[in-house]
Design a protein around this motif. Structure first.
Motif, PDB file in Angstrom:
ATOM      1  N   PHE A   6       0.934  -1.183   0.151  1.00 31.64           N
ATOM      2  CA  PHE A   6      -0.086  -0.116  -0.012  1.00 31.64           C
ATOM      3  C   PHE A   6       0.726   1.260   0.032  1.00 31.64           C
ATOM      4  CE2 PHE A   6       0.089   2.035   4.090  1.00 31.64           C
ATOM      5  CZ  PHE A   6       0.704   1.101   5.086  1.00 31.64           C
ATOM      6  N   ASP A   7       0.309   2.334  -0.561  1.00 35.49           N
ATOM      7  CA  ASP A   7       0.816   3.555  -0.506  1.00 35.49           C
ATOM      8  C   ASP A   7      -0.408   4.597  -0.432  1.00 35.49           C
ATOM      9  OD1 ASP A   7       2.568   5.678  -1.411  1.00 35.49           O
ATOM     10  OD2 ASP A   7       1.612   5.794  -3.190  1.00 35.49           O
ATOM     11  N   SER A   8      -0.023   5.878  -0.190  1.00 36.70           N
ATOM     12  CA  SER A   8      -0.826   6.965  -0.064  1.00 36.70           C
ATOM     13  C   SER A   8      -1.447   7.353  -1.322  1.00 36.70           C
ATOM     14  CB  SER A   8       0.128   8.259   0.352  1.00 36.70           C
ATOM     15  OG  SER A   8       1.128   8.447  -0.485  1.00 36.70           O
ATOM     16  N   GLY A   9      -1.096   6.530  -2.328  1.00 32.63           N
ATOM     17  CA  GLY A   9      -1.571   7.041  -3.811  1.00 32.63           C
ATOM     18  C   GLY A   9      -0.974   6.086  -4.849  1.00 32.63           C
ATOM     19  N   ARG A  36      -6.964  10.213   0.079  1.00 38.34           N
ATOM     20  CA  ARG A  36      -6.315  10.983   1.087  1.00 38.34           C
ATOM     21  C   ARG A  36      -5.107  11.283   1.263  1.00 38.34           C
ATOM     22  NH1 ARG A  36      -8.891   7.321   5.915  1.00 38.34           N
ATOM     23  NH2 ARG A  36      -7.457   5.782   5.080  1.00 38.34           N
ATOM     24  N   VAL A  37      -4.477  11.188  -0.222  1.00 43.90           N
ATOM     25  CA  VAL A  37      -3.176  11.642  -0.639  1.00 43.90           C
ATOM     26  C   VAL A  37      -2.966  13.260  -0.611  1.00 43.90           C
ATOM     27  CG1 VAL A  37      -3.396  11.776  -3.194  1.00 43.90           C
ATOM     28  CG2 VAL A  37      -1.353  11.277  -2.241  1.00 43.90           C
ATOM     29  N   PRO A  38      -1.864  13.954  -0.185  1.00 43.31           N
ATOM     30  CA  PRO A  38      -0.729  13.232   0.039  1.00 43.31           C
ATOM     31  C   PRO A  38      -0.610  13.082   1.766  1.00 43.31           C
ATOM     32  CG  PRO A  38      -0.508  15.713  -0.136  1.00 43.31           C
ATOM     33  CD  PRO A  38      -1.802  15.327  -0.425  1.00 43.31           C
ATOM     34  N   TYR A  39       0.271  12.042   1.959  1.00 39.67           N
ATOM     35  CA  TYR A  39       0.586  11.965   3.491  1.00 39.67           C
ATOM     36  C   TYR A  39       1.692  12.749   3.925  1.00 39.67           C
ATOM     37  CZ  TYR A  39      -2.112   7.458   3.564  1.00 39.67           C
ATOM     38  OH  TYR A  39      -2.957   6.388   3.669  1.00 39.67           O
ATOM     39  N   GLY A  40       2.528  13.184   2.965  1.00 36.50           N
ATOM     40  CA  GLY A  40       3.654  13.864   3.203  1.00 36.50           C
ATOM     41  C   GLY A  40       3.415  15.403   4.011  1.00 36.50           C
ATOM     42  N   SER A  41       2.363  15.473   4.075  1.00 33.55           N
ATOM     43  CA  SER A  41       1.868  16.935   4.915  1.00 33.55           C
ATOM     44  C   SER A  41       0.987  16.732   6.080  1.00 33.55           C
ATOM     45  CB  SER A  41       1.350  18.022   3.859  1.00 33.55           C
ATOM     46  OG  SER A  41       0.092  17.392   3.160  1.00 33.55           O
ATOM     47  N   ALA A  69       4.380   0.642   0.925  1.00 30.63           N
ATOM     48  CA  ALA A  69       5.261   1.109  -0.229  1.00 30.63           C
ATOM     49  C   ALA A  69       5.000   2.823  -0.325  1.00 30.63           C
ATOM     50  CB  ALA A  69       4.708   0.453  -1.518  1.00 30.63           C
ATOM     51  N   CYS A  70       5.175   3.160   0.844  1.00 26.71           N
ATOM     52  CA  CYS A  70       5.027   4.753   0.845  1.00 26.71           C
ATOM     53  C   CYS A  70       6.240   5.222   2.066  1.00 26.71           C
ATOM     54  CB  CYS A  70       3.795   5.140   1.267  1.00 26.71           C
ATOM     55  SG  CYS A  70       3.750   6.824   1.577  1.00 26.71           S
ATOM     56  N   ASN A  71       7.236   6.137   1.701  1.00 28.61           N
ATOM     57  CA  ASN A  71       8.115   6.302   2.339  1.00 28.61           C
ATOM     58  C   ASN A  71       7.770   7.223   3.761  1.00 28.61           C
ATOM     59  OD1 ASN A  71      11.365   6.036   0.979  1.00 28.61           O
ATOM     60  ND2 ASN A  71       9.658   6.210  -0.422  1.00 28.61           N
ATOM     61  N   THR A  72       6.775   8.029   3.438  1.00 32.26           N
ATOM     62  CA  THR A  72       6.152   8.611   4.400  1.00 32.26           C
ATOM     63  C   THR A  72       5.504   7.666   5.453  1.00 32.26           C
ATOM     64  OG1 THR A  72       5.842  10.421   2.950  1.00 32.26           O
ATOM     65  CG2 THR A  72       4.706  10.655   5.143  1.00 32.26           C
ATOM     66  N   ALA A  73       4.584   6.910   5.112  1.00 26.68           N
ATOM     67  CA  ALA A  73       3.978   5.978   5.977  1.00 26.68           C
ATOM     68  C   ALA A  73       5.087   5.087   6.670  1.00 26.68           C
ATOM     69  CB  ALA A  73       2.896   5.262   5.285  1.00 26.68           C
ATOM     70  N   GLY A 113      13.149  13.517   0.350  1.00 26.70           N
ATOM     71  CA  GLY A 113      11.700  12.876   0.362  1.00 26.70           C
ATOM     72  C   GLY A 113      10.755  14.036   0.620  1.00 26.70           C
ATOM     73  N   THR A 114       9.563  13.595   1.220  1.00 26.37           N
ATOM     74  CA  THR A 114       8.697  14.464   1.503  1.00 26.37           C
ATOM     75  C   THR A 114       9.018  15.201   2.904  1.00 26.37           C
ATOM     76  OG1 THR A 114       7.233  13.082   2.777  1.00 26.37           O
ATOM     77  CG2 THR A 114       6.777  13.009   0.537  1.00 26.37           C
ATOM     78  N   ASN A 115       8.003  16.178   3.142  1.00 22.05           N
ATOM     79  CA  ASN A 115       8.273  17.196   4.317  1.00 22.05           C
ATOM     80  C   ASN A 115       8.402  16.155   5.561  1.00 22.05           C
ATOM     81  OD1 ASN A 115       8.677  19.760   3.501  1.00 22.05           O
ATOM     82  ND2 ASN A 115       6.520  19.857   2.917  1.00 22.05           N
ATOM     83  N   ALA A 116       7.323  15.208   5.570  1.00 19.63           N
ATOM     84  CA  ALA A 116       7.134  14.269   6.916  1.00 19.63           C
ATOM     85  C   ALA A 116       8.267  13.506   6.791  1.00 19.63           C
ATOM     86  CB  ALA A 116       5.857  13.703   6.637  1.00 19.63           C
ATOM     87  N   THR A 117       8.657  12.778   6.003  1.00 19.84           N
ATOM     88  CA  THR A 117       9.828  11.784   5.853  1.00 19.84           C
ATOM     89  C   THR A 117      11.108  12.514   6.271  1.00 19.84           C
ATOM     90  OG1 THR A 117       8.882  10.568   4.210  1.00 19.84           O
ATOM     91  CG2 THR A 117      11.262  10.403   4.410  1.00 19.84           C
ATOM     92  N   ILE A 118      11.548  13.689   5.758  1.00 22.06           N
ATOM     93  CA  ILE A 118      12.421  14.493   6.060  1.00 22.06           C
ATOM     94  C   ILE A 118      12.483  14.748   7.636  1.00 22.06           C
ATOM     95  CG2 ILE A 118      14.082  16.548   5.733  1.00 22.06           C
ATOM     96  CD1 ILE A 118      14.272  13.917   3.620  1.00 22.06           C
ATOM     97  N   GLY A 180      14.360   9.037  -1.314  1.00 20.12           N
ATOM     98  CA  GLY A 180      13.403   8.545  -0.479  1.00 20.12           C
ATOM     99  C   GLY A 180      11.879   8.919  -0.550  1.00 20.12           C
ATOM    100  N   CYS A 181      11.372   8.888  -1.510  1.00 15.74           N
ATOM    101  CA  CYS A 181       9.905   9.096  -1.892  1.00 15.74           C
ATOM    102  C   CYS A 181       9.609   8.279  -3.118  1.00 15.74           C
ATOM    103  CB  CYS A 181       9.589  10.584  -2.214  1.00 15.74           C
ATOM    104  SG  CYS A 181       8.120  10.985  -2.795  1.00 15.74           S
ATOM    105  N   THR A 182       8.389   7.680  -3.033  1.00 15.89           N
ATOM    106  CA  THR A 182       8.129   6.794  -4.099  1.00 15.89           C
ATOM    107  C   THR A 182       8.137   7.324  -5.532  1.00 15.89           C
ATOM    108  OG1 THR A 182       5.917   7.416  -3.546  1.00 15.89           O
ATOM    109  CG2 THR A 182       6.507   5.390  -2.890  1.00 15.89           C
ATOM    110  N   HIS A 183       8.111   8.651  -5.741  1.00 19.59           N
ATOM    111  CA  HIS A 183       7.795   9.114  -7.017  1.00 19.59           C
ATOM    112  C   HIS A 183       9.217   9.567  -7.509  1.00 19.59           C
ATOM    113  CE1 HIS A 183       3.784   9.799  -5.588  1.00 19.59           C
ATOM    114  NE2 HIS A 183       3.638  10.635  -6.795  1.00 19.59           N
ATOM    115  N   TYR A 184      10.186   9.679  -6.777  1.00 17.48           N
ATOM    116  CA  TYR A 184      11.631  10.336  -7.251  1.00 17.48           C
ATOM    117  C   TYR A 184      12.207   9.209  -8.329  1.00 17.48           C
ATOM    118  CZ  TYR A 184      10.890  13.615  -3.314  1.00 17.48           C
ATOM    119  OH  TYR A 184      10.406  14.336  -2.487  1.00 17.48           O
TER     120      TYR A 184
END
Ligand code: DGN
Length: 258
Positions: A6-9, A36-41, A69-73, A113-118, A180-184
């Motif tokens: 699973f992932d945020s999107g 509910r995406v994005p999780y990063g914020s 499968a989501c770096n933030t989660a 990565g996203t804000n939350a991951t960093i 460190g983010c699925t999209h990168y």
């Protein structure tokens, strides 16, 4: 039994893609929380709550293991999930950190990565656990996500954003960079061009698929030889956008999304 992913999107499809390549006999159930995406914020509590709901859904479908499968989660909810469930659950951060540690020679590692991951500092925590002397340089690159989702991969605006976000890495002598983010991983070309060949890009999606393979082998949970994999996709909103993205990323066609 299938693997739950699973992932945020849509981004987790870069992880699904690696699992399809490295474990072609394993069936998979993918859940993308596109509503509910994005999780990063979002806050840690919210991300844990969403992740728990999704793991419950995947378990109701009979999965034998779960890949976050989501770096933030992974950064914010994995420890909690592993505490709560008995099914094996793996995430992106540890495999990514281990691969970066193997890749680096000068022990200067960059993380994006996203804000939350960093903000979570999780990648750095794992890296320092392996070697306290490592130097970690981080940068949140939130605008990469919409650029990738808009399909602006080889575009000037993306080149511009890459140079704006990654410019400051030039002051540090980093020799490896964790995507460190699925999209990168989809921006591997413009990022490599900007950073130069001296920097190894680490793709945690590739690494987590390797770990999953290892885990299934150790626990004797692999699919039988010659098993024909089946893939099911679920999203919480807007299946059409999911399909467009899946067509760009996956090695096989997606017939239906539920
Ligand atoms: N899938 C998220 C991640 O890997 O951190 C990126 C998308 C998001 O939720 N912002």
């Amino acid at each position: 039994e299938p693997i739950g992913v699973f992932d945020s999107g849509v981004g987790g499809l870069t992880v699904a893609r690696e699992i399809m390549r490295q474990l072609p006999e394993e069936s998979m159930i993918y859940f993308g929380d596109t509503a509910r995406v994005p999780y990063g914020s979002k806050s840690k509590d919210t991300i844990i709550r969403y992740s728990r709901q999704i793991v419950n859904f995947l378990l109701s479908k009979g999965v034998k293991a779960v890949v976050v499968a989501c770096n933030t989660a992974s950064a914010l909810a994995l420890t909690e999930l592993q505490r709560e469930y008995i099914v094996p659950i793996i995430g992106m951060v540890q495999p990514g950190a281990v691969a970066a540690m193997k890749a680096t020679k000068n022990k200067n590692i960059g993380i994006i990565g996203t804000n939350a991951t960093i903000k979570s500092g999780q990648y750095g925590t794992y890296l320092r656990k392996m070697d306290p002397k490592v130097t970690v340089v981080t940068k949140a690159c939130p605008l990469f996500v919409p650029l990738v989702e808009e399909g602006l991969i080889d575009d000037r605006i993306t080149e511009d954003m890459v140079s704006r976000y990654l410019r400051e890495f030039r002051q540090y002598d980093i020799d490896s960079l964790i995507l460190g983010c699925t999209h990168y991983p989809l921006l591997i070309n413009p990022i490599q061009r900007f950073m130069g060949d001296g920097v190894t890009l680490v793709n945690p999606a590739f690494e987590v698929a390797k770990c999953l393979k290892q885990l299934l082998k150790e626990d004797g949970m692999q699919a039988e030889k010659g098993h024909v994999a089946r893939y099911e996709y679920y999203v919480s909103d807007l299946a059409d956008q999911f399909l467009t993205f899946a067509d760009r990323v996956l090695p096989c066609r997606v017939d239906s999304v539920q």
